[in-house]
Design a protein around this motif. Structure first.
Motif, PDB file in Angstrom:
ATOM      1  N   TYR A  17       0.830  -1.206   0.000  1.00  0.00           N
ATOM      2  CA  TYR A  17       0.000   0.000   0.000  1.00  0.00           C
ATOM      3  C   TYR A  17       0.863   1.255   0.000  1.00  0.00           C
ATOM      4  O   TYR A  17       0.542   2.245  -0.664  1.00  0.00           O
ATOM      5  CB  TYR A  17      -0.916   0.026   1.225  1.00  0.00           C
ATOM      6  CG  TYR A  17      -1.956  -1.064   1.270  1.00  0.00           C
ATOM      7  CD1 TYR A  17      -2.323  -1.775   0.125  1.00  0.00           C
ATOM      8  CD2 TYR A  17      -2.580  -1.396   2.468  1.00  0.00           C
ATOM      9  CE1 TYR A  17      -3.269  -2.769   0.174  1.00  0.00           C
ATOM     10  CE2 TYR A  17      -3.543  -2.394   2.526  1.00  0.00           C
ATOM     11  CZ  TYR A  17      -3.875  -3.084   1.384  1.00  0.00           C
ATOM     12  OH  TYR A  17      -4.828  -4.083   1.437  1.00  0.00           O
ATOM     13  N   GLY A  18       1.956   1.219   0.758  1.00  0.00           N
ATOM     14  CA  GLY A  18       2.830   2.379   0.796  1.00  0.00           C
ATOM     15  C   GLY A  18       3.530   2.640  -0.520  1.00  0.00           C
ATOM     16  O   GLY A  18       3.773   3.789  -0.890  1.00  0.00           O
ATOM     17  N   ARG A  19       3.836   1.568  -1.251  1.00  0.00           N
ATOM     18  CA  ARG A  19       4.557   1.714  -2.518  1.00  0.00           C
ATOM     19  C   ARG A  19       3.619   1.991  -3.696  1.00  0.00           C
ATOM     20  O   ARG A  19       3.872   2.880  -4.508  1.00  0.00           O
ATOM     21  CB  ARG A  19       5.358   0.440  -2.796  1.00  0.00           C
ATOM     22  CG  ARG A  19       6.291   0.543  -4.001  1.00  0.00           C
ATOM     23  CD  ARG A  19       7.044  -0.757  -4.220  1.00  0.00           C
ATOM     24  NE  ARG A  19       7.772  -1.161  -3.023  1.00  0.00           N
ATOM     25  CZ  ARG A  19       8.954  -0.651  -2.671  1.00  0.00           C
ATOM     26  NH1 ARG A  19       9.524   0.285  -3.408  1.00  0.00           N
ATOM     27  NH2 ARG A  19       9.561  -1.076  -1.580  1.00  0.00           N
ATOM     28  N   ASN A  20       2.544   1.218  -3.798  1.00  0.00           N
ATOM     29  CA  ASN A  20       1.665   1.308  -4.969  1.00  0.00           C
ATOM     30  C   ASN A  20       0.427   2.168  -4.747  1.00  0.00           C
ATOM     31  O   ASN A  20      -0.209   2.580  -5.717  1.00  0.00           O
ATOM     32  CB  ASN A  20       1.205  -0.095  -5.382  1.00  0.00           C
ATOM     33  CG  ASN A  20       2.349  -1.032  -5.678  1.00  0.00           C
ATOM     34  OD1 ASN A  20       3.436  -0.606  -6.070  1.00  0.00           O
ATOM     35  ND2 ASN A  20       2.132  -2.319  -5.484  1.00  0.00           N
TER      36      ASN A  20
ATOM     37  N   HIS B  30      -4.650   1.139  -5.766  1.00  0.00           N
ATOM     38  CA  HIS B  30      -4.034   0.444  -6.901  1.00  0.00           C
ATOM     39  C   HIS B  30      -3.434  -0.902  -6.500  1.00  0.00           C
ATOM     40  O   HIS B  30      -2.632  -1.469  -7.253  1.00  0.00           O
ATOM     41  CB  HIS B  30      -2.950   1.326  -7.527  1.00  0.00           C
ATOM     42  CG  HIS B  30      -3.445   2.656  -7.995  1.00  0.00           C
ATOM     43  ND1 HIS B  30      -4.270   2.798  -9.100  1.00  0.00           N
ATOM     44  CD2 HIS B  30      -3.258   3.904  -7.503  1.00  0.00           C
ATOM     45  CE1 HIS B  30      -4.559   4.083  -9.266  1.00  0.00           C
ATOM     46  NE2 HIS B  30      -3.961   4.771  -8.317  1.00  0.00           N
ATOM     47  N   SER B  31      -3.835  -1.391  -5.337  1.00  0.00           N
ATOM     48  CA  SER B  31      -3.310  -2.663  -4.845  1.00  0.00           C
ATOM     49  C   SER B  31      -4.445  -3.658  -4.684  1.00  0.00           C
ATOM     50  O   SER B  31      -5.527  -3.307  -4.222  1.00  0.00           O
ATOM     51  CB  SER B  31      -2.606  -2.453  -3.500  1.00  0.00           C
ATOM     52  OG  SER B  31      -1.549  -1.519  -3.617  1.00  0.00           O
TER      53      SER B  31
ATOM     54  N   PRO C 199       9.713   6.123   4.217  1.00  0.00           N
ATOM     55  CA  PRO C 199       8.781   6.852   3.348  1.00  0.00           C
ATOM     56  C   PRO C 199       7.541   6.049   2.959  1.00  0.00           C
ATOM     57  O   PRO C 199       6.483   6.639   2.733  1.00  0.00           O
ATOM     58  CB  PRO C 199       9.629   7.205   2.119  1.00  0.00           C
ATOM     59  CG  PRO C 199      10.786   6.256   2.151  1.00  0.00           C
ATOM     60  CD  PRO C 199      11.048   5.980   3.587  1.00  0.00           C
ATOM     61  N   LEU C 200       7.644   4.726   2.875  1.00  0.00           N
ATOM     62  CA  LEU C 200       6.464   3.930   2.531  1.00  0.00           C
ATOM     63  C   LEU C 200       5.438   3.985   3.667  1.00  0.00           C
ATOM     64  O   LEU C 200       4.233   4.108   3.423  1.00  0.00           O
ATOM     65  CB  LEU C 200       6.854   2.476   2.248  1.00  0.00           C
ATOM     66  CG  LEU C 200       7.739   2.237   1.025  1.00  0.00           C
ATOM     67  CD1 LEU C 200       7.933   0.739   0.807  1.00  0.00           C
ATOM     68  CD2 LEU C 200       7.154   2.880  -0.225  1.00  0.00           C
ATOM     69  N   ILE C 201       5.924   3.916   4.897  1.00  0.00           N
ATOM     70  CA  ILE C 201       5.027   4.033   6.051  1.00  0.00           C
ATOM     71  C   ILE C 201       4.464   5.454   6.130  1.00  0.00           C
ATOM     72  O   ILE C 201       3.284   5.654   6.445  1.00  0.00           O
ATOM     73  CB  ILE C 201       5.768   3.670   7.340  1.00  0.00           C
ATOM     74  CG1 ILE C 201       6.131   2.177   7.344  1.00  0.00           C
ATOM     75  CG2 ILE C 201       4.925   4.015   8.565  1.00  0.00           C
ATOM     76  CD1 ILE C 201       4.935   1.249   7.283  1.00  0.00           C
ATOM     77  N   ALA C 202       5.292   6.453   5.825  1.00  0.00           N
ATOM     78  CA  ALA C 202       4.813   7.838   5.824  1.00  0.00           C
ATOM     79  C   ALA C 202       3.689   8.010   4.810  1.00  0.00           C
ATOM     80  O   ALA C 202       2.669   8.664   5.089  1.00  0.00           O
ATOM     81  CB  ALA C 202       5.966   8.792   5.503  1.00  0.00           C
TER      82      ALA C 202
END
Length: 203
Positions: free
Chosen positions: A35-38, A42-43, A115-118
């Motif tokens: 979720y943090g990346r995509n 979009h997941s 940053p993904l968690i942010a």
């Protein structure tokens, strides 16, 4: 003499529950990254299950809908962040101003380091569903209580509107900073947010 059956059943039940809990945690950890990346929208469940190394049937063992998994990811990340920044405040000593400064610095350092968690905590979580919105409100209330306990004067009557404004400002500074690619030094960002939190020290 026959071996009693009941203890064996309890053991097997505990083992089954432990495996279920482990699979649930695998899904939460995998989804936090996906979720943090995509982006949550979009997941898919399949993407999360693939990242967790599990088949899709195990998703429905723990969650009835993707929103429930998103809430679990958000609550896990928010709790870990609160514990991290509260520990930083406690290490700063008894002075309220220094505790508040340490708390904010730790907050922004954590966002930049992960940053993904942010992105999950501050961007992807918004506007999903009423249940997700309620999870956000609960987490913000907890963080606001932490900030109040650390920064506000003990004899000061809490001003809920002021505290909500300070918390909103801290988050919007983070969003602006993230959008800039974390351009400003973390210390500068924390000091800017500290100017807002200092309002909680005033009469």
């Amino acid at each position: 003499m026959n071996t009693p059956i009941l203890p064996t059943r309890r053991y097997r039940g505990s083992a089954i529950e432990a495996r279920q809990a482990q699979r649930r945690q695998q899904l939460v950890d995998a989804a936090s990254e996906v979720y943090g990346r995509n982006g949550y929208r979009h997941s898919s469940v399949k993407q999360v299950c693939d990242a967790a190394g599990l088949t899709q049937r195990y998703f429905y063992e723990s969650f009835s809908h993707s929103d429930e998994l998103l809430i679990a990811c958000y609550e896990q990340a928010a709790t870990a962040l609160r514990e991290e920044i509260t520990s930083a405040a406690e290490r700063a000593g008894p002075d309220r101003l220094e505790r508040g400064r340490a708390m904010l610095l730790a907050y922004y350092q954590a966002l930049k380091a992960r940053p993904l968690i942010a992105n999950l905590l501050l961007v992807e979580i918004r506007g999903i569903s009423p249940a997700v919105d309620q999870a956000i409100i609960r987490a913000l209330q907890e963080m606001n209580r932490d900030l109040t306990r650390v920064v506000a004067r003990p004899d000061q009557q809490p001003d809920e509107l002021l505290h909500a404004g300070v918390m909103g400002g801290v988050i919007h500074i983070a969003l602006h900073w993230m959008a800039s690619g974390y351009r400003q030094p973390t210390e500068v960002v924390a000091n800017t947010a500290f100017k807002l939190s200092a309002a909680m020290q005033r009469d």
